[in-house]
Design a protein around this motif. Structure first.
Motif, PDB file in Angstrom:
ATOM      1  N   PRO A 178      44.665  53.708  45.560  1.00  0.00           N
ATOM      2  CA  PRO A 178      43.724  54.222  44.548  1.00  0.00           C
ATOM      3  C   PRO A 178      44.118  53.864  43.120  1.00  0.00           C
ATOM      4  O   PRO A 178      44.408  54.740  42.301  1.00  0.00           O
ATOM      5  N   PHE A 179      44.131  52.581  42.802  1.00  0.00           N
ATOM      6  CA  PHE A 179      44.433  52.182  41.430  1.00  0.00           C
ATOM      7  C   PHE A 179      43.259  52.517  40.507  1.00  0.00           C
ATOM      8  O   PHE A 179      42.096  52.487  40.912  1.00  0.00           O
ATOM      9  N   ASP A 180      43.598  52.818  39.257  1.00  0.00           N
ATOM     10  CA  ASP A 180      42.578  53.111  38.243  1.00  0.00           C
ATOM     11  C   ASP A 180      42.300  51.916  37.338  1.00  0.00           C
ATOM     12  O   ASP A 180      41.307  51.913  36.607  1.00  0.00           O
ATOM     13  N   ARG A 181      43.201  50.920  37.368  1.00  0.00           N
ATOM     14  CA  ARG A 181      43.056  49.815  36.425  1.00  0.00           C
ATOM     15  C   ARG A 181      43.836  48.610  36.921  1.00  0.00           C
ATOM     16  O   ARG A 181      44.840  48.751  37.635  1.00  0.00           O
TER      17      ARG A 181
ATOM     18  N   THR B   9      38.460  38.988  36.433  1.00  0.00           N
ATOM     19  CA  THR B   9      37.452  39.832  35.784  1.00  0.00           C
ATOM     20  C   THR B   9      36.309  40.145  36.736  1.00  0.00           C
ATOM     21  O   THR B   9      35.858  41.297  36.852  1.00  0.00           O
ATOM     22  N   SER B  10      35.843  39.144  37.438  1.00  0.00           N
ATOM     23  CA  SER B  10      34.765  39.343  38.402  1.00  0.00           C
ATOM     24  C   SER B  10      35.194  40.277  39.519  1.00  0.00           C
ATOM     25  O   SER B  10      34.424  41.141  39.963  1.00  0.00           O
ATOM     26  N   LEU B  11      36.450  40.139  39.966  1.00  0.00           N
ATOM     27  CA  LEU B  11      36.967  41.008  41.014  1.00  0.00           C
ATOM     28  C   LEU B  11      37.016  42.451  40.533  1.00  0.00           C
ATOM     29  O   LEU B  11      36.621  43.377  41.256  1.00  0.00           O
ATOM     30  N   GLY B  12      37.528  42.664  39.317  1.00  0.00           N
ATOM     31  CA  GLY B  12      37.600  44.010  38.774  1.00  0.00           C
ATOM     32  C   GLY B  12      36.240  44.648  38.632  1.00  0.00           C
ATOM     33  O   GLY B  12      36.044  45.833  38.951  1.00  0.00           O
ATOM     34  N   GLN B  13      35.282  43.871  38.165  1.00  0.00           N
ATOM     35  CA  GLN B  13      33.920  44.401  38.027  1.00  0.00           C
ATOM     36  C   GLN B  13      33.332  44.749  39.392  1.00  0.00           C
ATOM     37  O   GLN B  13      32.657  45.765  39.557  1.00  0.00           O
TER      38      GLN B  13
ATOM     39  N   LEU C  80      34.953  45.675  42.066  1.00  0.00           N
ATOM     40  CA  LEU C  80      35.626  46.851  42.614  1.00  0.00           C
ATOM     41  C   LEU C  80      35.526  48.058  41.689  1.00  0.00           C
ATOM     42  O   LEU C  80      36.116  49.110  41.987  1.00  0.00           O
ATOM     43  N   ASP C  81      34.812  47.888  40.583  1.00  0.00           N
ATOM     44  CA  ASP C  81      34.640  48.963  39.604  1.00  0.00           C
ATOM     45  C   ASP C  81      35.997  49.429  39.060  1.00  0.00           C
ATOM     46  O   ASP C  81      36.253  50.631  38.907  1.00  0.00           O
ATOM     47  N   LEU C  82      36.881  48.458  38.790  1.00  0.00           N
ATOM     48  CA  LEU C  82      38.200  48.746  38.227  1.00  0.00           C
ATOM     49  C   LEU C  82      38.264  48.206  36.802  1.00  0.00           C
ATOM     50  O   LEU C  82      38.076  46.996  36.595  1.00  0.00           O
ATOM     51  N   PRO C  83      38.514  49.064  35.792  1.00  0.00           N
ATOM     52  CA  PRO C  83      38.671  48.576  34.427  1.00  0.00           C
ATOM     53  C   PRO C  83      39.833  47.597  34.328  1.00  0.00           C
ATOM     54  O   PRO C  83      40.760  47.604  35.154  1.00  0.00           O
ATOM     55  N   LEU C  84      39.813  46.751  33.287  1.00  0.00           N
ATOM     56  CA  LEU C  84      40.800  45.686  33.134  1.00  0.00           C
ATOM     57  C   LEU C  84      41.533  45.811  31.804  1.00  0.00           C
ATOM     58  O   LEU C  84      40.937  46.193  30.787  1.00  0.00           O
TER      59      LEU C  84
ATOM     60  N   LEU D 292      37.990  36.312  25.670  1.00  0.00           N
ATOM     61  CA  LEU D 292      37.942  37.519  26.473  1.00  0.00           C
ATOM     62  C   LEU D 292      36.622  38.252  26.287  1.00  0.00           C
ATOM     63  O   LEU D 292      36.035  38.772  27.240  1.00  0.00           O
ATOM     64  N   ARG D 293      36.164  38.317  25.062  1.00  0.00           N
ATOM     65  CA  ARG D 293      34.903  39.022  24.794  1.00  0.00           C
ATOM     66  C   ARG D 293      33.733  38.377  25.522  1.00  0.00           C
ATOM     67  O   ARG D 293      32.761  39.054  25.877  1.00  0.00           O
ATOM     68  N   LYS D 294      33.832  37.078  25.778  1.00  0.00           N
ATOM     69  CA  LYS D 294      32.763  36.397  26.505  1.00  0.00           C
ATOM     70  C   LYS D 294      32.740  36.807  27.978  1.00  0.00           C
ATOM     71  O   LYS D 294      31.696  36.715  28.627  1.00  0.00           O
ATOM     72  N   LEU D 295      33.908  37.241  28.483  1.00  0.00           N
ATOM     73  CA  LEU D 295      34.015  37.529  29.908  1.00  0.00           C
ATOM     74  C   LEU D 295      33.625  38.961  30.248  1.00  0.00           C
ATOM     75  O   LEU D 295      33.197  39.235  31.369  1.00  0.00           O
ATOM     76  N   GLY D 296      33.809  39.888  29.326  1.00  0.00           N
ATOM     77  CA  GLY D 296      33.483  41.276  29.633  1.00  0.00           C
ATOM     78  C   GLY D 296      34.206  42.238  28.732  1.00  0.00           C
ATOM     79  O   GLY D 296      34.678  41.877  27.646  1.00  0.00           O
TER      80      GLY D 296
END
Length: 555
Positions: free
Chosen positions: A452-455, A480-484, A486-490, A504-508
């Motif tokens: 259960p990771f949060d980030r 970034t795509s993986l985190g999005q 899995l609904d995990l902040p980065l 980075l801002r271009k990615l999310g």
């Protein structure tokens, strides 16, 4: 005469006083005396006996007859005792030879052992110097031997050691010393012409090749190799006026240092001793003692690196980083002392002291600010780690939801069931968990879903080159795509330039940290900066923490 024979027998059994050679002479003397008496008395007695039988002469004197019989008995008894005595002496000599062999050789491999090695090297050094030659010492340690021993059992390990000794005998030139000094360590020595030092390296290369060959056993094949340290008796760091014992000791010390250098350089190779190795060893020893003393004196202090919401530019928290304020060496970065602290077994004590101080510092910050701390993989082997951390939180009166524990990917592969149990314990108390250095290990999506990771924190090695390396950009985009998904902040580590920030801002959306936002700072500097921005709790009670955090979240 009988008494004398018995005395000689007792002496052979261990009674002190008469040397072994003298005991042999005494026993022979008794037999010789008995034979002389037999000849002297026997000639008279036998002559009279024959005359009495054949011609009816005077009968034999009973005293002389008894003396003759006694002499015959004494000769038989004496000869028997002499045979027994020589047998005892022979057995004792054989036992002494066996004991001497066991005392000076390794019973498993037949090589010399540690006890006999020093004198053998000293003798070789003495002979080599007399002939204008030098001595090369090989310190050899088997690579991956412990793993093979644990996997296949001690009998297999013993077979590998025997095979290693045989390969050493086959590869080394005649007259070389071969000793097993313990475990999987061997020491070899040979004489060589100083003008042909390349011959020593050739032998070392042959040893590396021979040891790297698989050991074929009945039920398995064992793959090992050898790391070899080399030292020479005519080296610059060995005083030539020293006696043989001092030279032998220095040779072994230098070769041992070179062997560890060969291991740290990749194993399965040889390495000559260099004076810099000794300086490094002294520095390492100073470092170890300094770490132990520094923990007790409170020399290890937390520094704090900002964590920023890159969309709004707002400060969201700090990551605690360890620093050592050494009175001798100054401020030391963690990459120098953390590995040493792990090796000498004080990392848990060091980490807990830093976390305790960080919690005290962070409870004065605005409740919207979080504190991130790293834990060593070694700490996660302790089943009581979660309880220790919770105890620190209670002592500092610090809210668990403001603490973010960062776990590296490598922790997931050492003991996943234990890590899962610890993670669950921390999560149940409200502590947040981040998977640190993501992308450098071998984490799978299944592990991310099962724990259960949060980030997720993207490793700085990818982020720092994001604007100039296509591969890094591809990896960061994938994470970034993986985190999005899995609904995990980065969190992106290593933001050092405006170019990286723009990419980075271009990615999310990310939390970011790096030198672009400033260098890590000590607690006093951070507190002053937060006070200037009105981000300290000040006189507010901790009960206001949740409303304050809500106000910060709402802007």
């Amino acid at each position: 005469m009988a008494s004398a024979a018995m005395d000689s027998g007792n002496t052979a059994s261990g009674t002190p006083g008469i040397p072994r050679a003298e005991r042999d002479i005494v026993a022979l003397g008794i037999i010789a005396a008995a034979i002389i008496l037999f000849v002297g008395s026997g000639s008279a007695v036998l002559t009279r006996t024959v005359r009495h039988v054949l011609f009816g002469g005077a009968s034999v004197d009973s005293i002389l007859a008894n003396a003759l019989l006694l002499n015959i008995a004494l000769i038989i008894f004496g000869w028997r005792r002499y045979v027994e005595l020589t047998g005892e002496v022979r057995e004792r000599r054989r036992a002494e030879e066996t004991a001497r062999t066991l005392a000076f050789t390794d019973p498993l491999t037949g090589c010399l052992n540690r006890r006999s090695l020093d004198s053998a090297i000293e003798a070789m050094v003495r002979e080599a110097h007399a002939q204008g030659e030098a001595v090369a010492l090989f310190m050899l340690d088997l690579d991956k031997f412990k793993r093979a021993n644990d996997l296949h059992g001690h009998q297999t390990g013993d077979a590998v050691l025997v095979a290693t000794a045989e390969r050493l005998r086959t590869t080394l030139p005649p007259g070389a010393i071969i000793a097993r000094i313990g475990g999987d360590e061997f020491t070899c020595a040979l004489r060589f012409d100083p003008a042909r030092a390349a011959m020593v390296e050739q032998v070392a290369s042959q040893l590396n090749a021979a040891l790297a060959e698989p050991v074929h056993l009945t039920d398995c094949n064992v793959d090992i190799s050898g790391s070899i340290g080399l030292a020479r008796s005519d080296g610059a760091m060995i005083p030539q006026e020293a006696d043989e014992a001092a030279i032998a000791a220095r040779l072994q010390h230098h070769a041992d240092l070179a062997m560890y250098q060969a291991k740290s350089s990749g194993r399965n190779r040889f390495c000559w001793f260099d004076p810099a190795m000794e300086k490094e060893l002294r520095f390492r020893a100073d470092l170890e003692s300094g770490i132990r003393e520094g923990i007790a004196r409170g020399e290890f202090v937390p520094y704090y690196e900002k964590q920023i919401d890159i969309d709004t530019g707002r400060l969201s928290g700090f990551e605690m980083l360890a620093r050592w304020q050494s009175p001798r060496h100054g401020l030391i970065a963690p990459d120098v002392f953390i590995p040493v602290a792990e090796e000498i077994g004080v990392i848990a004590e060091l980490s807990e002291a830093l976390i305790r101080q960080a919690l005290i510092d962070a409870r004065e910050w605005d409740p919207s600010l979080t504190l991130s701390v790293n834990v060593s993989p070694l700490q996660l082997r302790d089943p009581w780690f979660a309880q220790r951390l919770l105890k620190l939180l209670v002592e500092a009166n610090f809210p668990p939801h403001r603490l973010d524990v960062e776990i590296t990917e490598t922790c997931l592969h050492e003991n996943l069931p234990l890590v899962r149990s610890l993670v669950a314990s921390l999560k149940n108390q409200g502590i947040r968990l981040s998977l640190d250095d993501f992308g450098t290990g071998y984490s799978s999506i299944a592990q991310l879903r099962s724990l259960p990771f949060d980030r997720i924190k993207i490793d700085r090695s990818f982020v720092s080159t994001l604007d100039r390396c296509k591969d890094s950009a591809t990896i960061v985009a994938a994470i970034t795509s993986l985190g999005q998904g899995l609904d995990l902040p980065l969190t992106a580590e290593g933001i050092e330039t405006e170019g990286v920030l723009e990419e980075l801002r271009k990615l999310g959306s990310f939390k970011g940290q790096g030198f672009l936002y400033g260098q890590p700072q000590d607690a006093q500097t951070v507190r002053a900066a937060l006070a200037a921005e009105d981000l300290l709790v000040g006189g507010h009670d901790h009960a206001d923490a949740a409303p304050a955090q809500d106000r910060a979240a709402n802007g």
